[in-house]
Design an enzyme around this catalytic site. Structure first.
Site, mmCIF file in Angstrom:
data_model
loop_
_atom_site.group_PDB
_atom_site.id
_atom_site.type_symbol
_atom_site.label_atom_id
_atom_site.label_comp_id
_atom_site.label_asym_id
_atom_site.label_seq_id
_atom_site.Cartn_x
_atom_site.Cartn_y
_atom_site.Cartn_z
ATOM 1 N N ARG A 1 11.031 -6.177 4.457
ATOM 2 C CA ARG A 1 10.737 -4.366 3.946
ATOM 3 C C ARG A 1 12.509 -3.487 5.588
ATOM 4 O O ARG A 1 12.119 -4.675 6.780
ATOM 5 C CB ARG A 1 9.837 -4.388 5.246
ATOM 6 C CG ARG A 1 9.295 -2.804 5.209
ATOM 7 C CD ARG A 1 8.113 -2.706 4.508
ATOM 8 N NE ARG A 1 7.445 -3.008 6.419
ATOM 9 C CZ ARG A 1 6.313 -2.689 6.183
ATOM 10 N NH1 ARG A 1 5.395 -2.352 5.396
ATOM 11 N NH2 ARG A 1 5.404 -3.418 7.124
ATOM 12 N N ARG B 1 -8.949 1.216 9.056
ATOM 13 C CA ARG B 1 -8.786 -0.313 9.073
ATOM 14 C C ARG B 1 -9.763 -0.714 10.143
ATOM 15 O O ARG B 1 -9.635 -2.004 10.485
ATOM 16 C CB ARG B 1 -7.234 0.078 9.876
ATOM 17 C CG ARG B 1 -5.963 -0.374 9.081
ATOM 18 C CD ARG B 1 -4.406 -0.738 10.747
ATOM 19 N NE ARG B 1 -3.339 -1.473 10.038
ATOM 20 C CZ ARG B 1 -2.682 -1.091 9.411
ATOM 21 N NH1 ARG B 1 -2.642 0.785 9.512
ATOM 22 N NH2 ARG B 1 -1.777 -1.350 9.141
ATOM 23 N N LYS C 1 0.910 -1.571 0.122
ATOM 24 C CA LYS C 1 0.254 0.221 -0.322
ATOM 25 C C LYS C 1 1.203 1.255 -0.239
ATOM 26 O O LYS C 1 0.498 2.034 -0.329
ATOM 27 C CB LYS C 1 -0.922 0.156 0.919
ATOM 28 C CG LYS C 1 -1.877 -1.004 1.587
ATOM 29 C CD LYS C 1 -2.473 -1.299 2.790
ATOM 30 C CE LYS C 1 -2.223 -0.873 4.047
ATOM 31 N NZ LYS C 1 -1.513 -1.878 4.363
ATOM 32 N N ARG D 1 11.573 -2.856 11.130
ATOM 33 C CA ARG D 1 10.302 -2.587 11.977
ATOM 34 C C ARG D 1 10.392 -3.118 13.384
ATOM 35 O O ARG D 1 10.388 -4.024 12.666
ATOM 36 C CB ARG D 1 9.002 -1.670 10.867
ATOM 37 C CG ARG D 1 9.334 -0.820 10.479
ATOM 38 C CD ARG D 1 8.131 -0.434 9.704
ATOM 39 N NE ARG D 1 7.096 -0.809 10.091
ATOM 40 C CZ ARG D 1 5.730 -0.894 9.375
ATOM 41 N NH1 ARG D 1 5.761 -0.028 8.761
ATOM 42 N NH2 ARG D 1 4.728 -0.650 9.902
ATOM 43 N N ARG E 1 -0.285 -9.439 13.089
ATOM 44 C CA ARG E 1 -0.888 -8.272 12.242
ATOM 45 C C ARG E 1 -1.883 -8.507 11.198
ATOM 46 O O ARG E 1 -2.836 -8.505 10.976
ATOM 47 C CB ARG E 1 -0.079 -7.410 12.123
ATOM 48 C CG ARG E 1 0.885 -6.491 13.350
ATOM 49 C CD ARG E 1 2.226 -6.069 12.263
ATOM 50 N NE ARG E 1 2.206 -5.177 11.660
ATOM 51 C CZ ARG E 1 2.715 -4.256 10.803
ATOM 52 N NH1 ARG E 1 3.552 -5.291 10.869
ATOM 53 N NH2 ARG E 1 2.557 -3.568 9.468
#
Ligand code: ADP
Ligand code: AMP
Length: 214
Positions: free
Chosen positions: A127, A88, A13, A160, A171
């Site tokens: 990531r 969300r 996203k 992260r 998540r």
């Protein structure tokens, strides 16, 4: 042009939202980025948000809705924006819809970046995010020119805290329980566009341009 990016955490996203923002000249508004900026500055909001984010949970709607509505009320959002990571939950979507309706306005497109769960773990573990400017990379698919260094500002790239494997599973289940129902919500409103997020990022963007126009 007002756009919502939907999709699992790690679906791409943010990557696509930044490209949309550049091409169409609208701000990229990420609630996750706003929370991370607050954590970095050590604000009360940052401290509270971090306690949820580190566990892979959503920050409560009361906090999140307020920061989002304040952000989109700013001058630079007058001609539109691309929302990344908001809404969300259904209540967040309803509050946004109501706030826009009061201004005689509405969301134009909800773009669902569809990526199966099997690919998500790889996306998130690979990531790397810049500690300074928030740019994101992937160690295999979208690597920086120099390992560990941001192409844009030269600062350090990190994994992260909430991308660590122990948090990713939580998540994903939070996404399925609380966020995925938005796909149906926006489908019923007639503004949902689903794209295949497993393709190369340039091909994903080409599919988005098909929807939004040149
Ligand atoms: P989100 O904002 O949905 O959480 P990101 O845009 O940060 O996701 O992307 C998650 C990870 O996947 C990042 O490491 C990013 O560089 C990488 N990525 C994004 N789009 C693609 C793609 N089309 N193919 C492969 N990797 C991608
Ligand atoms: P993101 O950068 O979009 O992956 O968001 C990182 C984390 O910030 C999420 O896992 C949540 O804990 C929190 N967060 C971001 N946006 C929202 C939102 N709209 N509602 C609740 N929590 C959010």
């Amino acid at each position: 042009m007002k756009i919502i990016m939907l999709g699992a955490p790690g679906a791409g996203k943010g990557t696509q939202a930044k490209m949309i923002a550049d091409k169409y000249g609208v701000p990229h508004v990420s609630t996750g980025d706003i929370f991370r900026a607050n954590i970095k500055e050590g604000t009360e909001l940052g401290k509270e948000a971090k306690s949820y984010m580190d566990q892979g949970l959503l920050v409560p709607d009361e906090l999140t809705v307020k920061i989002l509505l304040d952000r989109v009320a700013k001058e630079d959002c007058m001609n539109g924006y691309v929302l990344d990571g908001f809404p969300r939950t259904i209540p967040q979507a309803e509050v946004l819809e109501k706030a826009l309706a009061e201004l005689g306005d509405n969301i134009d497109y909800a773009i669902d970046v569809d990526v199966p769960d099997e690919n998500i773990v790889n996306r998130m573990s690979g990531r790397r995010a810049c500690t300074e400017c928030g740019a994101t990379y992937h160690i295999v698919h979208i690597p920086p020119k120099t390992e560990g260094v941001c192409d844009k500002c030269g600062k350090e790239l990190v994994l992260r805290d909430d991308d660590k494997p122990e948090t990713v599973g939580r998540r994903l289940s939070v996404y399925h329980e609380q966020t995925q129902p938005l796909i149906d919500f926006y489908s019923k409103k007639g503004i949902l566009k689903t794209i295949d997020g497993t393709a190369d990022m340039r091909d994903v963007f080409a599919a988005i341009i098909q929807i939004l126009g040149e």
